[in-house]
Write a protein that holds these residues in place. Structure first.
Motif, PDB file in Angstrom:
ATOM      1  N   GLY A   1      26.187  47.344  49.683  1.00 25.21           N
ATOM      2  CA  GLY A   1      27.154  48.075  50.498  1.00 25.21           C
ATOM      3  C   GLY A   1      26.656  48.467  51.875  1.00 25.21           C
ATOM      4  O   GLY A   1      25.473  48.376  52.195  1.00 25.21           O
ATOM      5  N   SER A   2      27.596  48.929  52.685  1.00 27.02           N
ATOM      6  CA  SER A   2      27.319  49.295  54.072  1.00 27.02           C
ATOM      7  C   SER A   2      26.915  50.752  54.241  1.00 27.02           C
ATOM      8  O   SER A   2      26.552  51.187  55.325  1.00 27.02           O
ATOM      9  CB  SER A   2      28.570  49.043  54.923  1.00 27.02           C
ATOM     10  OG  SER A   2      29.632  49.877  54.489  1.00 27.02           O
TER      11      SER A   2
ATOM     12  N   LYS B   1      33.007  52.711  48.833  1.00 24.44           N
ATOM     13  CA  LYS B   1      32.676  52.575  47.417  1.00 24.44           C
ATOM     14  C   LYS B   1      33.180  51.216  46.961  1.00 24.44           C
ATOM     15  O   LYS B   1      34.381  50.935  47.017  1.00 24.44           O
ATOM     16  CB  LYS B   1      33.318  53.693  46.591  1.00 24.44           C
ATOM     17  CG  LYS B   1      32.930  53.663  45.113  1.00 24.44           C
ATOM     18  CD  LYS B   1      33.482  54.876  44.381  1.00 24.44           C
ATOM     19  CE  LYS B   1      33.201  54.817  42.885  1.00 24.44           C
ATOM     20  NZ  LYS B   1      31.755  54.773  42.584  1.00 24.44           N
ATOM     21  N   LEU B   2      32.274  50.364  46.504  1.00 19.49           N
ATOM     22  CA  LEU B   2      32.601  48.968  46.254  1.00 19.49           C
ATOM     23  C   LEU B   2      32.587  48.584  44.779  1.00 19.49           C
ATOM     24  O   LEU B   2      32.454  47.412  44.448  1.00 19.49           O
ATOM     25  CB  LEU B   2      31.621  48.075  47.030  1.00 19.49           C
ATOM     26  CG  LEU B   2      31.614  48.293  48.547  1.00 19.49           C
ATOM     27  CD1 LEU B   2      30.504  47.483  49.191  1.00 19.49           C
ATOM     28  CD2 LEU B   2      32.964  47.928  49.145  1.00 19.49           C
ATOM     29  N   GLY B   3      32.743  49.559  43.917  1.00 18.14           N
ATOM     30  CA  GLY B   3      32.777  49.249  42.495  1.00 18.14           C
ATOM     31  C   GLY B   3      32.651  50.499  41.654  1.00 18.14           C
ATOM     32  O   GLY B   3      32.311  51.578  42.155  1.00 18.14           O
TER      33      GLY B   3
ATOM     34  N   GLY C   1      15.974  38.609  42.999  1.00 21.48           N
ATOM     35  CA  GLY C   1      15.941  39.967  43.514  1.00 21.48           C
ATOM     36  C   GLY C   1      17.023  40.805  42.858  1.00 21.48           C
ATOM     37  O   GLY C   1      17.949  40.280  42.236  1.00 21.48           O
ATOM     38  N   PHE C   2      16.910  42.114  42.999  1.00 27.11           N
ATOM     39  CA  PHE C   2      17.863  43.053  42.404  1.00 27.11           C
ATOM     40  C   PHE C   2      18.651  43.742  43.508  1.00 27.11           C
ATOM     41  O   PHE C   2      18.077  44.310  44.440  1.00 27.11           O
ATOM     42  CB  PHE C   2      17.109  44.084  41.559  1.00 27.11           C
ATOM     43  CG  PHE C   2      17.949  45.239  41.091  1.00 27.11           C
ATOM     44  CD1 PHE C   2      19.176  45.036  40.489  1.00 27.11           C
ATOM     45  CD2 PHE C   2      17.498  46.546  41.244  1.00 27.11           C
ATOM     46  CE1 PHE C   2      19.957  46.102  40.057  1.00 27.11           C
ATOM     47  CE2 PHE C   2      18.255  47.619  40.813  1.00 27.11           C
ATOM     48  CZ  PHE C   2      19.492  47.398  40.222  1.00 27.11           C
ATOM     49  N   HIS C   3      19.979  43.689  43.411  1.00 29.45           N
ATOM     50  CA  HIS C   3      20.874  44.307  44.389  1.00 29.45           C
ATOM     51  C   HIS C   3      21.421  45.590  43.761  1.00 29.45           C
ATOM     52  O   HIS C   3      22.348  45.561  42.951  1.00 29.45           O
ATOM     53  CB  HIS C   3      21.996  43.330  44.721  1.00 29.45           C
ATOM     54  CG  HIS C   3      22.669  43.584  46.030  1.00 29.45           C
ATOM     55  ND1 HIS C   3      21.985  43.872  47.193  1.00 29.45           N
ATOM     56  CD2 HIS C   3      23.988  43.585  46.373  1.00 29.45           C
ATOM     57  CE1 HIS C   3      22.839  44.030  48.183  1.00 29.45           C
ATOM     58  NE2 HIS C   3      24.065  43.874  47.710  1.00 29.45           N
ATOM     59  N   ALA C   4      20.822  46.722  44.112  1.00 21.96           N
ATOM     60  CA  ALA C   4      21.106  47.992  43.440  1.00 21.96           C
ATOM     61  C   ALA C   4      22.452  48.585  43.846  1.00 21.96           C
ATOM     62  O   ALA C   4      22.821  48.577  45.020  1.00 21.96           O
ATOM     63  CB  ALA C   4      19.993  48.988  43.742  1.00 21.96           C
ATOM     64  N   GLU C   5      23.150  49.134  42.870  1.00 18.85           N
ATOM     65  CA  GLU C   5      24.435  49.791  43.120  1.00 18.85           C
ATOM     66  C   GLU C   5      24.340  51.309  42.973  1.00 18.85           C
ATOM     67  O   GLU C   5      24.648  52.057  43.892  1.00 18.85           O
ATOM     68  CB  GLU C   5      25.493  49.261  42.148  1.00 18.85           C
ATOM     69  CG  GLU C   5      25.939  47.848  42.407  1.00 18.85           C
ATOM     70  CD  GLU C   5      27.150  47.489  41.576  1.00 18.85           C
ATOM     71  OE1 GLU C   5      28.269  47.758  42.036  1.00 18.85           O
ATOM     72  OE2 GLU C   5      26.970  46.951  40.461  1.00 18.85           O
TER      73      GLU C   5
END
Length: 201
Positions: free
Chosen positions: A83-84, A88-90, A48-52
């Motif tokens: 993320g929640s 901002k996590l990156g 799967g792809f975890h989009a940022e």
């Protein structure tokens, strides 16, 4: 040596040893290497792809295209949002969580969006809306609601419903509570003849 995938290896090893199939969501900064791909194939898991960067259709499409190049045959089961919705996590992370926008993208991007980021509060939360599950059960203790907070609650629900479970590989390794909860969930699912699935209907 870069060890960012070592926790994924540990979780995949555990799942494979216990015949658990899962959907493993990767960001482009943690795209799967050859060892991960081998473990994924061995356990018949889904990529799967975890989009940022979900700021625009274009930024999402760019990330999605890169991820497709990193997985076998460019095949992705579905995507989720990193993320929640607040922090901002990156460097490339766009924090807002906008599920209605992602649902629209499904029509043009060709990759399903099955799972939201909200926290389960009651058994009825496992009823999908047009194939979409807004809420999941988190193995991390801090993301549970008292009204639906135990592994026993999950087992009870899983006897009649599809119950999405979320675990981060890093927590499987570093968080003893998460580690023990997953293992207890696996043991109880075996005792109650509850299958782990990746197919969505």
């Amino acid at each position: 040596m870069i060890g960012y995938l070592s926790t994924s290896e540990a979780l995949l090893d555990y799942c494979n040893q216990n015949d658990i199939r899962g959907i493993f969501y990767f960001r482009n900064c943690t795209s799967p290497n050859s060892k991960i791909k081998g473990l994924m194939a061995k356990g018949n898991h889904a990529f799967g792809f975890h989009a940022e960067n979900t700021r625009t259709t274009e930024t999402f499409q760019s990330e999605l295209s890169s991820m497709k190049k990193s997985v076998p045959n460019g095949m992705l089961h579905s995507f989720t949002k990193h993320g929640s919705g607040k922090l901002k996590l990156g460097k490339n992370h766009y924090p807002p969580y906008e599920p209605e926008k992602y649902k629209e993208w499904v029509q043009t991007m060709g990759v399903p969006f099955y799972f939201g980021n909200e926290v389960v509060e009651e058994m009825d939360d496992f009823s999908p809306v047009d194939g979409f599950y807004p809420k999941m059960f988190w193995l991390k203790k801090e993301y549970r609601i008292e009204s639906f907070a135990t592994i026993e609650d999950v087992i009870s629900a899983a006897k009649t419903e599809t119950v999405p479970i979320i675990i981060h590989p890093a927590n499987f390794v570093a968080d003893t509570f998460v580690n023990s909860e997953l293992k207890r969930l696996v043991d109880l699912s075996k005792e109650n003849n509850i299958d782990w699935i990746t197919e969505m209907s």
